[in-house]
Scaffold this motif. Structure first.
Motif, PDB file in Angstrom:
ATOM      1  N   TRP A   1      24.626 -62.065  -3.705  1.00 32.00           N
ATOM      2  CA  TRP A   1      25.107 -60.427  -4.202  1.00 32.00           C
ATOM      3  C   TRP A   1      25.192 -60.873  -5.657  1.00 32.00           C
ATOM      4  CZ3 TRP A   1      26.217 -56.274  -1.995  1.00 32.00           C
ATOM      5  CH2 TRP A   1      25.962 -56.006  -0.418  1.00 32.00           C
TER       6      TRP A   1
ATOM      7  N   TRP B   1      16.497 -58.514  -2.303  1.00 32.69           N
ATOM      8  CA  TRP B   1      17.099 -57.395  -1.264  1.00 32.69           C
ATOM      9  C   TRP B   1      17.068 -56.037  -1.791  1.00 32.69           C
ATOM     10  CZ3 TRP B   1      21.635 -55.191  -2.467  1.00 32.69           C
ATOM     11  CH2 TRP B   1      22.566 -56.100  -3.226  1.00 32.69           C
ATOM     12  N   PHE B   2      17.550 -55.976  -3.163  1.00 26.93           N
ATOM     13  CA  PHE B   2      17.866 -54.660  -3.824  1.00 26.93           C
ATOM     14  C   PHE B   2      16.693 -53.727  -3.600  1.00 26.93           C
ATOM     15  CE2 PHE B   2      19.108 -51.256  -6.482  1.00 26.93           C
ATOM     16  CZ  PHE B   2      20.552 -51.490  -6.366  1.00 26.93           C
TER      17      PHE B   2
ATOM     18  N   SER C   1      15.223 -52.888  -1.437  1.00 26.08           N
ATOM     19  CA  SER C   1      13.883 -53.086  -0.151  1.00 26.08           C
ATOM     20  C   SER C   1      13.823 -52.246   0.835  1.00 26.08           C
ATOM     21  CB  SER C   1      14.294 -54.426   0.453  1.00 26.08           C
ATOM     22  OG  SER C   1      15.611 -54.521   1.169  1.00 26.08           O
ATOM     23  N   SER C   2      14.671 -51.494   1.468  1.00 27.64           N
ATOM     24  CA  SER C   2      14.791 -50.537   2.567  1.00 27.64           C
ATOM     25  C   SER C   2      13.788 -49.385   2.099  1.00 27.64           C
ATOM     26  CB  SER C   2      16.225 -50.241   2.924  1.00 27.64           C
ATOM     27  OG  SER C   2      16.426 -49.156   1.737  1.00 27.64           O
TER      28      SER C   2
ATOM     29  N   ASN D   1      14.613 -50.248 -10.782  1.00 26.68           N
ATOM     30  CA  ASN D   1      14.002 -50.633  -9.381  1.00 26.68           C
ATOM     31  C   ASN D   1      12.864 -49.928  -9.300  1.00 26.68           C
ATOM     32  OD1 ASN D   1      15.125 -51.675  -6.790  1.00 26.68           O
ATOM     33  ND2 ASN D   1      16.043 -49.613  -6.260  1.00 26.68           N
TER      34      ASN D   1
ATOM     35  N   GLY E   1      19.729 -47.390   4.471  1.00 28.52           N
ATOM     36  CA  GLY E   1      19.143 -48.421   3.678  1.00 28.52           C
ATOM     37  C   GLY E   1      20.066 -49.505   3.627  1.00 28.52           C
ATOM     38  N   TRP E   2      21.454 -49.630   3.818  1.00 28.84           N
ATOM     39  CA  TRP E   2      22.240 -50.861   3.682  1.00 28.84           C
ATOM     40  C   TRP E   2      21.872 -51.972   4.865  1.00 28.84           C
ATOM     41  CZ3 TRP E   2      23.408 -53.431  -0.318  1.00 28.84           C
ATOM     42  CH2 TRP E   2      24.015 -52.704  -1.366  1.00 28.84           C
TER      43      TRP E   2
ATOM     44  N   HIS F   1      19.112 -52.552   6.328  1.00 25.48           N
ATOM     45  CA  HIS F   1      17.854 -53.140   6.163  1.00 25.48           C
ATOM     46  C   HIS F   1      18.047 -54.227   4.791  1.00 25.48           C
ATOM     47  CE1 HIS F   1      13.636 -53.835   5.347  1.00 25.48           C
ATOM     48  NE2 HIS F   1      13.814 -53.858   4.030  1.00 25.48           N
ATOM     49  N   ALA F   2      18.965 -53.728   3.838  1.00 25.13           N
ATOM     50  CA  ALA F   2      19.130 -54.765   2.798  1.00 25.13           C
ATOM     51  C   ALA F   2      19.966 -55.783   3.030  1.00 25.13           C
ATOM     52  CB  ALA F   2      19.776 -53.925   1.538  1.00 25.13           C
TER      53      ALA F   2
END
Length: 181
Positions: A26, A35-36, A38-39, A61, A130-131, A133-134
């Protein structure tokens, strides 16, 4: 963690790794990049982290020709235990706060995630999609850091085993049988 439940996203996840490792995913730019966004097919770039109360974080991003600028301020920083920070998409009215609580859980870590301040129901719905998935990408990254699995897509299954692969498979099988005894 008090919140307005109609405008809050709560998630609980268990990660295979100690709190210090989950904390690093994190808070370290090289790991955040994994990861940020990524979804939705984005890749985080130009990540800056000033990890202290009042310190700022930011990133770009990028997905093809689309670039989002995201930033915030750290409000609470208790290494390996608690992280609270603001979250803002520049050029929008999206301002939210994310709270993370990490607790040891056997040989892993339990994450309590809370995000509040969504500007509308659609933003909450999109982040609720989204979260997870991340968090899955984070979980895979932690396993890969432990030497289990990979972040790379799986290759197609082989339809046959060549001589060296057959010998390795036989050795693994013998080792498994010996350990099972």
């Amino acid at each position: 963690m008090d919140d307005n439940s109609a405008n809050a996203l709560r998630l609980t996840r268990r990660f295979a790794g100690p709190p210090a490792l989950v904390w690093a995913v994190w808070t370290r730019p090289k790991l955040i990049r994994s990861w940020f966004g990524s979804s939705h097919g984005f890749r985080a770039q130009d990540i800056t982290v000033d990890l202290r109360p009042g310190g700022n974080w930011s990133l770009r991003n990028v997905k093809g020709q689309i670039t989002e600028h995201v930033s915030g301020t750290y409000h609470e920083v208790e290494p390996t235990q608690r992280l609270v920070y603001s979250y803002h998409f520049h050029g929008t009215d999206f301002f939210s706060v994310i709270s993370l609580d990490l607790t040891p859980d056997s040989d892993g870590t339990r994450l309590q995630f809370l995000q509040t301040g969504f500007p509308d129901a659609q933003a909450l719905i999109e982040h609720a999609r989204g979260w997870p998935h991340a968090l899955k990408v984070m979980s895979d990254a932690l396993l890969a850091l432990h030497g289990v699995g990979t972040l790379w897509p799986k290759l197609p299954e082989k339809t046959h085993i060549d001589g060296v692969a057959r010998d390795l498979e036989a050795a693994r099988h013998r080792l498994f049988e010996e350990n099972a005894k």
